[in-house]
Enzyme design. Structure first.
Site, PDB file in Angstrom:
ATOM      1  N   SER A   1      66.148 120.380 -25.323  1.00  0.00           N
ATOM      2  CA  SER A   1      66.796 120.080 -24.214  1.00  0.00           C
ATOM      3  C   SER A   1      68.035 120.393 -23.677  1.00  0.00           C
ATOM      4  CB  SER A   1      66.964 118.511 -24.172  1.00  0.00           C
ATOM      5  OG  SER A   1      65.626 117.730 -24.529  1.00  0.00           O
TER       6      SER A   1
ATOM      7  N   CYS B   1      65.511 113.318 -19.413  1.00  0.00           N
ATOM      8  CA  CYS B   1      64.161 112.702 -19.226  1.00  0.00           C
ATOM      9  C   CYS B   1      63.396 114.170 -18.882  1.00  0.00           C
ATOM     10  CB  CYS B   1      64.280 112.035 -17.522  1.00  0.00           C
ATOM     11  SG  CYS B   1      62.526 111.661 -17.145  1.00  0.00           S
TER      12      CYS B   1
ATOM     13  N   HIS C   1      61.622 106.391 -18.108  1.00  0.00           N
ATOM     14  CA  HIS C   1      62.855 106.675 -17.603  1.00  0.00           C
ATOM     15  C   HIS C   1      63.014 105.970 -16.135  1.00  0.00           C
ATOM     16  CE1 HIS C   1      63.380 109.536 -20.632  1.00  0.00           C
ATOM     17  NE2 HIS C   1      64.788 108.936 -20.686  1.00  0.00           N
TER      18      HIS C   1
END
Lengths: 693, 375
Positions: free
Chosen positions: A338, A391, A378
């Site tokens: 991420s 997310c 989310h």
């Protein structure tokens, strides 16, 4: 002569009247004349021969006589220092006494080494190592027996020299690395030139006892600058090598120092802070592009490597699965996870996506005709929330919408998959996957799940910690900052504005929220009121869910923990990346970034945090390395396999293995990856290395 | 004839003696340098020995012919016994040795054998009836007289000295008028036997020395070292040398045996070609004088005795100089009158003394008289 013959032809047995006193006298006269003439001839021959030697060959023999008489010894130049940005030495020289042997001059190698060993109190493993080196040596290259001797030992040895042909004790300088293993990968180490290196560069300096060249890292890279000019000593020597007098001495000229952008204390701090984990920390200066820290741990002790790599030490490092010989900053490749999300958002912004445009994350999202999971549910997500909550669905959606080609172009533009013009021996490119790349490499078409995987930094994505740090710096500043490692190079890239200010501050805010807001790295807050760190967590999965949950079980299967950061978030001064191999998630990485940044702004506070941790860990990195070595040597000391004969082989092997290791995550890129909960804390503590095998 | 006191000084052979004194003095200077610029330990003992042996030579020179003839064979027997004694003591003591420690001096009997074999053969041939010169008696008996000491010396083992004995004896036999073809035959035989002797007769180190002579550079640090360093010393001296006491080859010990076998190289390094020519010229003068003495003498015994002595001295000079200049293998033969060493000085001074003796006999003998084989 004819007459002589005719006189004798009268028969052997004949005692006829021909032989009488006067013929005998005649014979005597004739023969003595002949003998006298032959003698005279030999006399002339000798005189001519002498004239030939003394006149015609005078030049040649005069030279040989001079080369007999005069012995030219090179004085190895003192190596230039390697300094940190503030002028503190990362590599310096220490005066010491040392002993080398020259294999081709040894009369009885075994006996000489044994008596040397006794005299210098060397341990058995070391003696065995030396014997093996001598047996393998080709003769002319000196082999170090010991350095750092005290004066007593040196004197004791010097007295016995006449009985020890081929042993060269001398006063010299040896390389010293004050922070030892903290700079091992960065600085490298020095060692005697190998035969191949001497073949390549027929410099007599290379086979001068006591002279060492850079073998790895910056020592190797800056070899020519650091080398200096050797001094020379012309002495008159006897046939047995005893020095009669000095004829002339020319002092050596020390090599030039190399001043790095590295901040020595920071480098040491970061290396120690990595603790029991295996990983790397890169910190850059956002105003200059200076690389302030390139720590990679665990590492080797360059001081000990420079004395020759012992087989016990080598075996210990080889058997450690945390690969202490690999420079993970440059040659560790990891899926970025991420941590690439802010960069991807920048790509979306460039493609005209409104940051306030929302999607709904329903624990995942349908892309094409398939549903891909998010690590959590989310709900409604805009760009900011997509970053600080990490997310996945948001990135699936928008990467699909703008096309991953565009995202990949941004990734490359910000440094991923790139090499940087740095004075390092080698760096790995890594991979930014694109449809074209996949077709070339695997011959198969790009699939929607490839976009999905790549959009969250998984799949075929591979990056090095250095690339992540550069990406982080470029995002934080909005400038095309180029990293630099030496103070004599110009800061570059600051006049090239990559992104408009509003986009930059949007990303900065979102990344600040990761740490200081409702984000995934709440424990990463700096202990300062006024300085806030921004960052992005990443957890990179290396094996499929069916093999491991990524947090426990075999160390090899655990997730990598990553974190990119900069601080202060609103006016970035420093940026960087922390990557912890198999740390079990980003929770292993961002506390390190927090402490490193704390140290940058308040060294005292940083040190306190580290001291507490080191107490749990059992000492500083160097202390633990020494303890492990002692334990290992006492346990396994006699059964180790010796290191390869050439240092180059060691690092070729390490590099090959690094490439292999980087391919680990590729194996699961064939399908969509079930994303891991990103803010996961470090799982169970990393395994004790001894038990790791 | 019985006078102990020599004839008036003016009647001494100064034409030989003055060059000899110069050569010995020059030798002492070279030894002074070889000792690193010191009279000790070589130069002074060199001069003292020369003085002592010069006295001995004058005593020899004064010996009457009859006495010499009377003492010759007993002397040969005594030296032979000494050689055997050396061999026995060596065997008992475990290990070869070449000398006898007489308490007041160390005697090397093989050295004594060199002049003694010459006198003994000269006596034998002068006693041999003229007609028998081409018979087996002129071959077998002298052959045995030479072979026994040569064999004993070879056992020591001392190749150089045994060659010197054989050479002295051989020259006397040749000059005695033995049929030339015997020598040609012997030469052919020797040439045929040389490979056999080389491979089976010589010690390994001796073989190496012979091979090294042909290619000294093949093994510059091993067997070729001596010859290589000697040539460097001579060649680097140039025409005028490096100057007295300035020879680096000898002073820094690159030259092996700078005071004995390789004294010529030591000299040539410091005195150059000029010194070398001087030394060779002095030797030429001495040998020429010797030949003159031999040719002038009127009886066969003196003829052979004098020429045998010349040959013995010549053998030393030639082999040593050929060796230091790289033309002969390294055999331990010193250079007469220059090398430091008592035994070689003793031998050469006996030769000189014997030549002076013959010279005196010549002077006293009626010129033009008919030589008598009976003396």
């Amino acid at each position: 002569m004819a007459k002589l013959f005719s006189g004798k032809k009268r028969g052997v047995r004949s005692r006829g009247p021909i032989v009488n006193a006067s013929t005998l006298k005649n014979t005597f006269d004739r023969r003595s004349m002949v003998i006298g003439t032959i003698q005279g001839g030999i006399g002339v021959l000798l005189a001519v021969r002498m004239g030939y030697l003394a006149i015609a060959e005078n030049e040649k023999y005069r030279l040989e006589s001079e080369s007999n008489r005069v012995n030219l010894t090179l004085i190895p130049p003192r190596r230039g220092w390697i300094l940190d940005r503030n002028g503190a030495p990362l590599a310096s020289n220490r005066a010491d006494f040392r002993v080398d042997v020259i294999p081709e001059r040894l009369m009885d190698a075994e006996a000489t080494i044994d008596s040397l060993g006794k005299l210098l109190e060397l341990n058995e493993a070391r003696i065995a190592d030396i014997k093996q080196e001598v047996a393998q040596a080709r003769g002319f290259a000196p082999i170090e027996v010991a350095s750092g001797l005290d004066y007593q030992q040196f004197a004791a040895l010097s007295v016995r020299l006449p009985d020890m042909q081929g042993v060269v004790p001398q006063r010299g300088f040896s390389r010293f690395y004050p922070t030892a293993s903290s700079v091992g990968h960065l600085i490298g180490y020095v060692g005697p030139a190998s035969e191949e290196e001497y073949e390549l560069d027929r410099n007599p300096l290379l086979i001068t006892p006591g002279y060492k060249i850079g073998k790895d890292g910056l020592e190797k890279q800056f070899e020519q600058a650091l080398r200096g000019t050797p001094g020379a000593r012309r002495v008159e020597v006897t046939a047995s090598g005893r020095i009669i007098r000095d004829l002339e001495t020319r002092e050596d000229i020390q090599g030039n120092p190399v001043k790095l952008t590295i901040d020595g204390p920071l480098q040491d701090y970061a290396a120690r802070r990595i603790g029991l984990e295996s990983g790397s920390v890169v910190v850059m200066d956002c105003q200059t592009g200076d690389l302030l820290c390139m720590a990679s741990m665990p590492s080797f002790d360059p001081n000990s490597f420079s004395d020759g790599i012992g087989s016990v030490e080598y075996a210990m490092l080889r058997e450690d699965q945390r690969v202490p010989l690999r420079n993970k900053v440059l040659k560790g490749l990891y899926p970025p996870g991420s941590t690439v999300k802010p960069m991807h958002c920048m790509a979306f912004l460039q493609e005209g996506i409104d940051p306030e445009e929302t999607i709904v994350c329903g624990g995942g999202r349908r892309i094409g005709n398939r549903f891909f999971n998010c690590w959590s549910n989310h709900g409604v997500v805009n760009m900011g929330k997509a970053i600080y909550q990490s997310c996945d669905s948001y990135f699936y959606h928008f990467a699909q919408r703008v096309g991953f080609d565009k995202v990949a172009a941004m990734a490359k533009y910000l440094g991923l998959g790139q090499e940087f013009p740095l004075p390092v021996t080698s760096q790995f490119y890594g991979t930014v996957p694109t449809p074209e790349w996949k077709l070339n490499k695997f011959g198969s078409e790009w699939q929607p799940y490839d976009t999905v995987n790549a959009s969250i930094g998984q799949g075929y994505y591979l990056t090095s910690p250095l690339q992540l740090a550069v990406m982080s710096t470029r995002l934080a500043t909005g400038r095309h900052v180029e990293p630099r490692l030496t103070m004599n190079s110009e800061p570059r890239g600051f006049n090239q504005v990559d992104f408009p200010d509003d986009q930059v501050s949007y990303i900065r805010q979102a990344m600040s929220d990761v740490v200081n807001g409702p984000g995934t790295a709440g424990r990463g807050r700096l202990p300062f009121e006024d300085i806030k760190m921004a960052g992005k967590t990443g957890t990179a999965q290396v094996v499929s869910l069916s093999v491991s949950d990524g947090r426990s079980g075999p160390w090899k299967y655990r997730d990598h923990g990553l974190f990119t950061f900069f601080a202060p978030f609103d006016n970035p001064r420093y940026a960087g990346a922390v990557v912890i191999e198999h740390g079990g998630g980003s929770g292993a990485a961002y506390p390190i970034a927090r402490d490193v940044m704390t140290f940058m702004f308040d060294p005292q506070k940083g040190i306190e945090a580290l001291k507490a941790l080191e107490e749990q860990w059992g000492g500083t990195a160097q202390q633990r390395l020494d303890q492990r070595y002692a334990a290992y040597a006492s346990e396994r000391g006699t059964t180790v396999t010796p290191p390869p004969r050439r240092d180059e082989d060691i690092f070729d092997q390490v590099e090959a293995e690094a490439r292999l290791a980087a391919a680990q995550s590729e194996a699961i890129a064939g399908d969509a990856i079930a994303p891991r909960p990103d803010p996961a804390a470090s799982g169970s503590p990393p395994p004790v290395p001894e038990a790791a095998q | 004839m019985n006078r102990i006191i020599p004839d008036p000084i003016a009647r001494q052979p100064w034409g030989m003696l003055i060059p000899l004194f110069l050569l010995v003095g020059f030798g002492a200077a070279v030894l002074y340098s070889a000792a690193g610029g010191s009279m000790q330990p070589y130069a002074s003992s060199h001069l003292v020995r020369f003085g002592v042996f010069l006295v001995m030579a004058s005593i020899i020179a004064s010996l009457p012919r009859e006495l010499v003839r009377f003492l010759t064979y007993p002397a040969y027997i005594v030296v032979l016994i000494l050689l055997i004694a050396v061999e026995i003591i060596g065997q008992v003591g475990g290990g070869s040795q070449r000398w006898l420690d007489l308490g007041f001096m160390v005697l090397q009997p093989s050295e004594l054998m060199k002049p003694v074999i010459v006198i003994a053969l000269a006596l034998y041939f002068s006693s041999l009836p003229v007609g028998l010169i081409a018979s087996w008696r002129s071959l077998l008996v002298p052959g045995a007289m030479i072979a026994i000491p040569v064999g004993l010396v070879l056992l020591q083992p001392d190749l150089g000295t045994s060659l010197a004995i054989a050479f002295g004896g051989g020259v006397v036999m040749l000059l005695a008028g033995l049929p030339l073809r015997w020598f040609v035959g012997a030469g052919a035989l020797a040439a045929a036997a040389a490979p056999v002797v080389f491979f089976f007769g010589l010690q390994e180190y001796q073989q190496r020395r012979v091979l090294t002579m042909f290619d000294p550079e093949a093994d510059p640090l091993g067997a070729g070292y001596h010859i290589t360093q000697s040539k460097i010393a001579i060649g680097s001296g140039g025409i005028f040398g490096k100057g007295f006491n300035n020879g680096s080859q000898s002073h820094l010990q690159y030259l092996p045996e700078p005071h004995t076998d390789f004294v010529f190289a030591t000299m040539a390094e410091e005195w150059g070609l000029v010194g070398g020519i001087f030394v060779i010229a002095v030797f030429a003068i001495i040998l020429r004088w010797g030949w003159k003495v031999a040719l002038q003498s009127r009886d066969r015994f003196s003829n052979l005795l004098a020429s045998g002595m010349v040959a013995t001295i010549f053998f030393y000079i030639a082999v040593n100089l050929l060796m230091v200049m790289g033309f002969a293998p390294v055999v331990g033969i010193p250079l007469p009158f220059m090398s430091h060493g008592g035994s070689s000085m003793l031998t050469n001074m006996i030769c000189i003394g014997a030549l002076m003796m013959v010279n005196r006999w010549n002077r006293n003998a009626p010129r033009g008289g008919i030589a008598s084989s009976a003396g």
